[in-house]
Design an enzyme around this catalytic site. Structure first.
Site, short mmCIF file in Angstrom:
data_model
loop_
_atom_site.label_atom_id
_atom_site.label_comp_id
_atom_site.label_asym_id
_atom_site.label_seq_id
_atom_site.Cartn_x
_atom_site.Cartn_y
_atom_site.Cartn_z
N HIS A 1 -9.20 -0.64 -8.31
CA HIS A 1 -8.91 0.51 -7.47
C HIS A 1 -7.79 1.38 -8.05
CE1 HIS A 1 -8.58 2.84 -3.77
NE2 HIS A 1 -7.28 2.60 -3.76
N ASP B 1 0.84 -1.20 0.00
CA ASP B 1 0.00 0.00 0.00
C ASP B 1 0.88 1.25 0.00
OD1 ASP B 1 -1.71 2.14 0.70
OD2 ASP B 1 -3.06 0.79 1.78
#
Lengths: 414, 414
Positions: free
Chosen positions: B322, B229
């Site tokens: 995403h 991330d």
């Protein structure tokens, strides 16, 4: 920045070097160490580690990991209650087998089965996962009633207790510690996922300690009152393990008992005391942690002299000082291994932090360990007006196991 | 084991060596660095450090610390609301002066005034304390109304928001990060103590990341979904700082805007997806973090190719993935610096963890940064059914300051 392309020979060598070193440490710890050492060097090549070289604690051995080792930077404590489907010896054994396998893998930096990858490339980070059994378990699972250890007697109520039953007790206990917050959380999540259908979280508390670092690794930690905390821990673990000569349940020999108390600190009240009064309450210097009976610049571990007096003729360590009342010499030699974490979970409406100490104390028998010490503290400790015990639990923590075995197997299968 | 007897010449030399190195880094960062370097080498001998040699981040400089630096292992985010006694320019300035002085001291490993000693010998541990100002502040403090930046416009409501007002917004924001949990907590407690009578905690959230270690320090962290991330963070910080040419409030030049969202992850639902479907939702490989448009063993930072198709002729990165919807090329170049922490605060009654991401995104103007990106994600992101935005806040984070100044001084005194 990027993933290593393959584990490669250098990586393998580094892994085995680490394994050999930690296995040697395991050997020193007890009989189980030999089996552990053999397994670690003879095991088939593990799933490639993408982060070797970080410290690890062997899972297998005579005693469970997470007791004798220095407390890690992050702790996760959780109690589980068995669901109806988990209330059989068979279901409980299956759960403990799953938990053991996952804990052993994660302690080596390997992902457990069906992994969520949260700690995939983080390394073991001194992860320990320690399993315990609460008194309620023995009533819930058929056939265990006559295997209840006498040492698992309920802890008596103390006058100053303000316990929340929802955050106390529990059928099963898991203590997780790691120097990496992500690794500790991943272990907690893994344990919870593996319990699905068998056991549900009853309570869970997160804690922390100082992170290890070159400058701090050998220091005793400070708690949220700013006090050096843990100086009085025993130099020997002789009173931590249930002895082979124990006449109590045989399956607990080599195990230990964990008393877990959530001790809230009333920090706003504490902050109102000046430094001298704080020192008098504890009986130690704030700066060094040395007892007040020692000279001004004495090192932390100077033995306390309970008979010493100051220039005013009063006891150097006050009659109601915390360390006087908690000392083994005040309690017939009763000794605890304190292995604690700090906690902070938000604020009261008046702004006071809900913070303090996750107190985990280890001993061979709480009836001659925590109970007499706490009875004395409960009656006269100067510290007691600044702390509040808000939860309590006691767990039997079985001995460690060898590879191929699972924690608690002697209880369930012998 | 024991306290060093005195700081001594070796300790002083080591301290100054560290200070020089970090000051040099500060110089590279901007104009404020020069002043910081001067102050660090010319300052009178500081209170003796008992743990030098651990990493530290200079507090003073052109920009506040805690934005450009890699996120630490532990984060503490808190918003404060001014009490009635704090709602004047004078009281607010006094608070920001106290906070600045304490943050600058702690960043050097020195205790702040009236210290509680919780982190006394822990070292600075890369501590950063970053201060921000919420929109409500400008209405509450007399004379600030005409100094409200246009970029501090309220974040619009998004269709999938489920925001808790009690955990959103706030007059003042403090972001704390450190690699040592005790150091981070000590900074939070210090900030809270210094605010007494002037401002009260509105909300507070604790977060964590992977701990730094030899094997992991250069890796992008993983979040609690197990995903790498932060790969898409901009290589340059050009769009993070309010430019000198900005026509908005002059006192914010060199500052930044922080969007803070508590994003709960529905981990039990996420776990039900197999690895391939998880990868399709995100658009990246679980193992390496590389985009799905790249070959199987490509490194994490391989640029994404939104036009690439798989052997089935479908887009390699799905239309609702995403990373496609969040990419600058999908949002007219809108760029965010994500600097996040994971969180976990217990469990729902059904056993689902209240866990996820403390999303902190930095940009020169949220109206061209977070807002357009989130508008697009809110409409079509495949990830949105697995996350829930439960709080939101936006803060103006003023530029850094030089020694002797305080954060926010140009707002309150110019």
């Amino acid at each position: 920045m990027s993933e290593p392309e393959s584990p490669g020979p250098v990586t393998r060598r580094r892994l085995l070097g680490t394994a050999a070193a930690t296995a040697a440490a395991g050997l020193a710890a007890g009989a189980g160490g030999a089996a552990a050492a053999q397994a670690l060097t003879a095991a088939p090549a593990p799933t490639p580690l993408t982060a070797v070289g970080t410290d690890r604690v062997p899972f297998h051995g005579a005693h469970q990991a997470g007791i004798a080792q220095r407390a890690q930077a992050v702790g996760q404590l959780a109690a589980f209650d068995l669901r109806p489907a988990g209330r059989s010896r068979r279901a409980l054994a299956a759960l403990l087998r799953r938990w053991t396998a996952a804990a052993a893998a994660m302690a080596e930096g390997r992902p457990p089965s069906d992994d969520d990858q949260v700690a995939l490339d983080a390394g073991p980070s001194r992860l320990t996962v320690t399993f315990g059994l609460g008194r309620s378990l023995f009533a819930r699972v058929d056939g265990l009633g006559d295997r209840l250890p006498a040492a698992l007697a309920p802890i008596p109520a103390f006058g100053q207790d303000q316990l929340d039953p929802a955050r106390s007790d529990g059928d099963l206990f898991v203590q997780i510690g790691a120097d990496d917050p992500n690794v500790a959380w991943h272990a907690l999540r893994t344990v919870q996922r593996l319990a699905r259908g068998t056991a549900a979280v009853r309570w869970q508390m997160s804690g922390f300690n100082r992170a290890p670092g070159a400058a701090t690794v050998d220091r005793t930690p400070r708690n949220l009152m700013g006090q050096v905390d843990g100086t009085g821990n025993p130099a020997s673990l002789g009173k931590v393990w249930v002895p082979r000569s124990s006449g109590d349940q045989a399956w607990m020999r080599g195990g230990s008992y964990a008393v877990v108390r959530r001790i809230r600190m009333l920090l706003d009240d504490w902050d109102e005391l000046d430094g001298g009064r704080q020192e008098a309450v504890i009986g130690r210097r704030r700066s060094t942690g040395a007892p007040l009976s020692a000279p001004a610049h004495a090192p932390e571990r100077t033995p306390m002299d309970l008979a010493a007096t100051g220039s005013d003729g009063l006891p150097a360590i006050a009659a109601n000082a915390h360390i006087r009342l908690a000392a083994p010499q005040s309690n017939g030699g009763a000794t605890l291994l304190r292995r604690t974490f700090s906690f902070h979970d938000g604020y009261d409406p008046d702004g006071a932090p809900d913070a303090g100490l996750l107190f985990v104390a280890w001993q061979a028998d709480p009836r001659t360990g925590f109970v007499p010490v706490q009875r004395r503290l409960d009656r006269g400790d100067a510290l007691s007006v600044f702390v509040r015990h808000v939860s309590s639990a006691l767990f039997a923590v079985p001995p460690g196991c060898a590879p191929g075995e699972y924690v608690g197997q002697p209880l369930l299968e012998a």
